[in-house]
Design a protein around this motif. Structure first.
Motif, short mmCIF file in Angstrom:
data_model
loop_
_atom_site.label_atom_id
_atom_site.label_comp_id
_atom_site.label_asym_id
_atom_site.label_seq_id
_atom_site.Cartn_x
_atom_site.Cartn_y
_atom_site.Cartn_z
N PHE A 1 0.83 -1.20 0.00
CA PHE A 1 0.00 0.00 0.00
C PHE A 1 0.86 1.25 0.00
CE2 PHE A 1 -2.13 3.36 2.37
CZ PHE A 1 -3.35 3.45 1.73
N LEU A 2 1.92 1.26 0.80
CA LEU A 2 2.73 2.46 0.95
C LEU A 2 3.51 2.82 -0.30
CD1 LEU A 2 4.09 2.09 4.61
CD2 LEU A 2 2.38 3.70 3.75
N TRP A 3 4.11 1.81 -0.97
CA TRP A 3 4.91 2.20 -2.14
C TRP A 3 4.01 2.72 -3.26
CZ3 TRP A 3 4.49 0.27 -7.00
CH2 TRP A 3 4.10 -1.05 -7.21
N ASN A 4 2.82 2.16 -3.39
CA ASN A 4 1.89 2.72 -4.37
C ASN A 4 1.45 4.12 -3.99
OD1 ASN A 4 0.92 0.73 -6.63
ND2 ASN A 4 1.19 -0.54 -4.82
N LEU A 5 1.20 4.33 -2.69
CA LEU A 5 0.75 5.63 -2.23
C LEU A 5 1.84 6.69 -2.44
CD1 LEU A 5 -1.60 7.07 -0.78
CD2 LEU A 5 -0.43 6.60 1.38
N PHE A 6 3.09 6.38 -2.11
CA PHE A 6 4.18 7.34 -2.26
C PHE A 6 4.38 7.72 -3.73
CE2 PHE A 6 6.25 5.49 1.80
CZ PHE A 6 5.42 6.28 2.57
N LEU A 7 4.39 6.72 -4.61
CA LEU A 7 4.61 7.01 -6.03
C LEU A 7 3.46 7.79 -6.62
CD1 LEU A 7 6.19 3.66 -7.31
CD2 LEU A 7 7.34 5.81 -6.81
N LEU A 8 2.23 7.47 -6.21
CA LEU A 8 1.07 8.20 -6.73
C LEU A 8 1.08 9.66 -6.27
CD1 LEU A 8 -1.76 5.54 -6.30
CD2 LEU A 8 -1.11 6.66 -8.43
N ILE A 9 1.37 9.87 -5.00
CA ILE A 9 1.37 11.24 -4.48
C ILE A 9 2.41 12.10 -5.20
CG2 ILE A 9 1.90 12.67 -2.46
CD1 ILE A 9 0.66 10.52 -0.73
N SER A 10 3.61 11.55 -5.37
CA SER A 10 4.66 12.34 -6.02
C SER A 10 4.34 12.61 -7.49
CB SER A 10 6.01 11.61 -5.90
OG SER A 10 5.94 10.32 -6.46
N ARG A 11 3.83 11.62 -8.18
CA ARG A 11 3.50 11.79 -9.60
C ARG A 11 2.37 12.80 -9.79
NH1 ARG A 11 4.97 12.21 -14.75
NH2 ARG A 11 3.48 11.31 -16.23
N CYS B 1 9.58 20.91 -3.55
CA CYS B 1 10.43 20.15 -4.48
C CYS B 1 11.11 18.98 -3.77
CB CYS B 1 11.48 21.07 -5.09
SG CYS B 1 10.81 22.29 -6.24
N VAL B 2 11.64 19.24 -2.60
CA VAL B 2 12.30 18.17 -1.85
C VAL B 2 11.31 17.08 -1.47
CG1 VAL B 2 13.49 17.63 0.31
CG2 VAL B 2 14.14 19.66 -0.99
N ALA B 3 10.11 17.50 -1.06
CA ALA B 3 9.09 16.52 -0.66
C ALA B 3 8.71 15.60 -1.82
CB ALA B 3 7.86 17.24 -0.12
N VAL B 4 8.52 16.18 -3.02
CA VAL B 4 8.17 15.36 -4.18
C VAL B 4 9.30 14.39 -4.51
CG1 VAL B 4 7.70 15.41 -6.66
CG2 VAL B 4 6.56 17.05 -5.13
N ALA B 5 10.54 14.88 -4.50
CA ALA B 5 11.68 14.01 -4.80
C ALA B 5 11.83 12.91 -3.76
CB ALA B 5 12.96 14.86 -4.88
N VAL B 6 11.67 13.26 -2.50
CA VAL B 6 11.81 12.26 -1.42
C VAL B 6 10.71 11.22 -1.52
CG1 VAL B 6 11.67 11.93 1.07
CG2 VAL B 6 13.08 13.76 0.14
N LEU B 7 9.49 11.65 -1.77
CA LEU B 7 8.37 10.70 -1.87
C LEU B 7 8.57 9.73 -3.02
CD1 LEU B 7 5.15 12.76 -1.10
CD2 LEU B 7 6.05 10.83 0.18
N TYR B 8 9.01 10.24 -4.17
CA TYR B 8 9.23 9.34 -5.31
C TYR B 8 10.36 8.36 -5.02
CZ TYR B 8 9.29 7.71 -10.11
OH TYR B 8 9.21 6.90 -11.22
N SER B 9 11.46 8.87 -4.46
CA SER B 9 12.59 7.99 -4.13
C SER B 9 12.20 6.98 -3.07
CB SER B 9 13.77 8.83 -3.64
OG SER B 9 14.18 9.76 -4.62
N LEU B 10 11.43 7.43 -2.07
CA LEU B 10 10.99 6.52 -1.02
C LEU B 10 10.06 5.45 -1.58
CD1 LEU B 10 11.13 5.95 2.02
CD2 LEU B 10 9.15 7.47 2.31
N GLY B 11 9.19 5.85 -2.52
CA GLY B 11 8.31 4.87 -3.15
C GLY B 11 9.09 3.80 -3.88
N ILE B 12 10.14 4.20 -4.61
CA ILE B 12 10.98 3.23 -5.33
C ILE B 12 11.67 2.30 -4.35
CG2 ILE B 12 13.00 2.96 -6.80
CD1 ILE B 12 10.54 3.87 -8.31
N MET B 13 12.21 2.86 -3.26
CA MET B 13 12.92 2.02 -2.29
C MET B 13 11.98 1.03 -1.61
SD MET B 13 15.76 4.54 -0.50
CE MET B 13 14.59 5.83 -0.06
N VAL B 14 10.79 1.48 -1.24
CA VAL B 14 9.82 0.57 -0.61
C VAL B 14 9.36 -0.49 -1.61
CG1 VAL B 14 7.56 0.43 0.50
CG2 VAL B 14 9.09 2.33 1.03
N LYS B 15 9.23 -0.12 -2.88
CA LYS B 15 8.85 -1.10 -3.90
C LYS B 15 9.92 -2.16 -4.05
CE LYS B 15 7.40 -1.57 -8.72
NZ LYS B 15 6.99 -0.87 -9.95
#
Length: 414
Positions: free
Chosen positions: A214-224, A336-350
């Motif tokens: 759930f979290l990796w999908n949520l992080f990637l969706l929010i950032s995108r 900007c930092v929040a979007v980058a961190v969320l996308y990177s975090l989503g990839i790492m959790v995935k």
């Protein structure tokens, strides 16, 4: 044992009731959002929202109708289910079912059938798990997944654009945005759990693994979606600009889907509709559409989206008013930092999920069908890589709804 089965049936019924209530609440909030935009005389945004709602509903109803496809053997299995009104309707009364779909009620009837099965399993034994019952549950989860990315996600993009423009969290639009994020990730998780339940050789998702997925999908969706919404906020005619952005990327994504040689639908024209929908989903998030190893595809896809997100954020940074902050309080660099961190975090959790929690092929999986299961129940269709001729003992190939469920399960395990 009977008590355990009863508890499982009760949990499943509660889960489906919760899902249906979520669906109804989403519809109510859609109506309230349209009404609020009308009262505020924001007619352009209102008509964009109505277009998104109607277009998504029509597309979802079309898929729901096309997936009403059961073989004679599957229809024969419903002989003992004539007392189940909605389940029987999905097999025997095509004309009435078509009327429901014309009036955009096909998904509601699908929910009614699934809830009817859940109530039956709670009050009677043995439970209905395979056959038409299993196919109906699978098709509903896939329909809801498509609805998430054809309605909820574009609508969420519009909602966040409105919030950025107003620089205040509205009592209807704010909760609607939060509900949309949760709903999308929840539907993706439901589909994921459904695919794991198809193959009984695989363990079911636990609470922690479900949370990770759930979290990796949520992080990637929010950032995108945040990157798209911020860019739409600063561009003239923002939603129109994002529409052009989508039309620019969508053909490339469709070409990528075509290159995968998908074979999900049973007619070339229907297959292209399926591919076009997958390309639309790819605009927001990953979806595995074919049964081959996909690590390379994951890397290519996420690299492509990461570059696009970076370009969108750079465009927002360049065009924004340097004297303003996001929502009146948040500095631009924090966004900007929040979007980058969320996308990177989503990839790492995935990556963590696929390393530790995603099911891998076992030797028995690669051999083809599960010989311990009936031919029309929980089996996974896999193509043999050896190239040898099929023996006489090979089980018959599935058709209709059964074939879809098995193909999607094979795709999921790629």
């Amino acid at each position: 044992m009977a008590a355990i089965l009863c508890l499982r049936s009760l949990f499943y019924l509660i889960w489906k009731i919760f899902s249906f209530c979520f669906f109804c609440l989403d519809v109510v909030l859609d109506v309230l959002a349209v009404h609020k935009l009308y009262r505020e005389q924001d007619y352009v945004t209102m008509w964009v929202l109505i277009f998104l709602l109607v277009a998504s509903s029509v597309l979802v109803q079309v898929f729901s109708w096309l997936w009403y496809d059961y073989s004679p053997e599957e229809q024969a299995d419903t002989g003992s289910l004539t007392n189940h009104v909605y389940l029987y309707l999905y097999v025997k009364n095509r004309r009435l079912l078509g009327v429901y779909h014309v009036f955009q009620m096909g998904v509601i009837v699908r929910y009614a059938g699934v809830l009817e099965i859940a109530v039956r399993n709670l009050t009677r034994r043995p439970p209905l798990k395979g056959g038409i019952a299993g196919d109906l549950r699978h098709d509903l989860s896939l329909v809801r997944l498509f609805e998430s990315f054809t309605e909820n996600t574009p609508q969420l993009l519009l909602t966040l654009t409105i919030l950025a423009r107003r620089e205040v969290v509205d009592w209807i639009i704010g909760p609607k945005a939060l509900l949309s994020f949760i709903s999308i990730a929840f539907n993706v998780l439901t589909y994921h759990r459904n695919m794991r339940s198809v193959n009984k050789n695989k363990s079911q998702l636990g609470c922690f693994s479900s949370l990770v997925y759930f979290l990796w999908n949520l992080f990637l969706l929010i950032s995108r979606v945040a990157a798209l919404a911020l860019c739409a906020y600063v561009l003239p005619f923002g939603m129109l600009a994002m529409g052009l952005h989508f039309l620019f990327l969508w053909p490339m994504l469709l070409f990528g889907v075509w290159r995968l040689k998908t074979n999900f639908m049973e007619h070339p024209g229907k297959e292209w509709l399926y591919r076009a929908t997958i390309a639309l989903i790819w605009y927001f998030n990953w979806f595995s559409p074919c049964n081959s190893r996909s690590t390379k595809r994951h890397v290519i896809y996420h690299s492509f989206i990461a570059v696009d997100v970076a370009l969108l954020m750079l465009l927002w940074w360049y065009l924004r008013d340097s004297t303003e902050s996001f929502l009146g309080e948040v500095p631009a660099w924090v966004v900007c930092v929040a979007v980058a961190v969320l996308y990177s975090l989503g990839i790492m959790v995935k990556v963590l999920y696929y390393r530790l929690f995603h099911p891998e092929h076992s030797d028995s999986d690669k051999s083809g069908y599960d010989e311990r299961a009936p031919a029309n129940l929980n089996v996974i269709e896999m193509e043999s890589s050896s190239g040898t001729d099929e023996s006489d003992s090979t089980p018959p190939q599935p058709t209709g709804a059964q074939r879809r469920r098995q193909k999607m399960a094979a795709n999921f395990y790629s």
